[in-house]
Design an enzyme around this catalytic site. Structure first.
Site, mmCIF file in Angstrom:
data_model
loop_
_atom_site.group_PDB
_atom_site.id
_atom_site.type_symbol
_atom_site.label_atom_id
_atom_site.label_comp_id
_atom_site.label_asym_id
_atom_site.label_seq_id
_atom_site.Cartn_x
_atom_site.Cartn_y
_atom_site.Cartn_z
ATOM 1 C CE LYS A 124 81.372 76.509 107.181
ATOM 2 N NZ LYS A 124 82.104 76.505 108.421
ATOM 3 C CG ASP A 142 78.499 80.156 109.711
ATOM 4 O OD1 ASP A 142 77.310 80.579 109.725
ATOM 5 O OD2 ASP A 142 79.465 80.885 109.956
#
Ligand code: SF4
Length: 214
Positions: A124, A142
């Site tokens: 991420k 997210d």
């Protein structure tokens, strides 16, 4: 999980996002690629606002890997001790700085593989940096994007990798670069976790969520 929306509906959704905010921006404060990597790595399980409060002073004195090494782990801890998991994060930031100085001449690499090999940098974080700094159409999923994507049907998936794939496969190419920020901001401020603000949502007529709060 909602069903995957069709191409034309998704195009209309992003056309509306674009009309309401043509240049959406992330909220993590940074002054260069290095401080962006550090800020994103610190933001795991923390709010952007909380990270910004801690890094505002930190980045004035340590905005390069060498300056971070000069600052040292103990002083770094003093700056970031209001952020969750700060001891572990401080260790990783120092280790990362060492690698950047020794192997990359103090620069931040721009490949996902090289970024993910840095301590404290996961998929991420790497995607956020690739998207925000180098403007690659990399999609970092997210909690906000995951929730919004599954409720609306824009990019449903059972896990973050499936949602990432759904974004790449279904969001029109011309919207891919900013899709990340439009969806994060929409999830953070409108399609919120407990009680989504559907009455004020600019895509409520297109969203597939069955429990809209209208
Ligand atoms: S209509 Fe409601 S559930 Fe659907 S995207 Fe908007 S805020 Fe989220």
């Amino acid at each position: 999980m909602a069903k995957q929306l069709d191409y034309h509906t998704i195009r209309e959704i992003f056309t509306r996002f674009h009309a309401s905010e043509p240049e959406p921006r992330g909220e993590l404060e940074h002054v260069n690629a290095y401080t962006l990597v550090v800020a994103v790595a610190l933001s795991a399980q923390a709010t952007d606002a909380g990270v910004n409060r801690a890094t505002r002073e930190l980045f004035k004195i340590a905005d390069t890997p060498q300056k971070m090494l000069d600052l040292g782990e103990e002083a770094l801890i003093e700056h970031i001790k209001t952020i969750g998991l700060f001891r572990n994060k401080a260790k990783n930031v120092i280790k990362m700085a060492r690698i950047l100085v020794d192997e990359y001449g103090g620069e931040v690499p721009n490949s996902r593989a090289a970024l993910q090999a840095l301590p404290g940098v996961g998929r991420k974080t790497a995607n956020v940096v690739l998207n925000m700094w180098w403007h690659y159409p990399a999609q970092a999923v997210d909690t906000h994007i995951f929730r919004f994507g599954n409720r609306s049907g824009v990019c449903p998936g059972k896990d973050v990798v499936a949602v990432e794939r759904a974004i790449e496969d279904n969001i029109p190419v011309d919207f891919q670069r900013h899709a990340h920020h439009w969806m994060i901001l929409h999830g953070r401020y409108t399609c919120v976790a407990r009680k989504p603000k559907c009455a004020a949502c600019l895509i409520r007529d297109l969203c597939q969520f069955e429990e809209k709060t209208l």
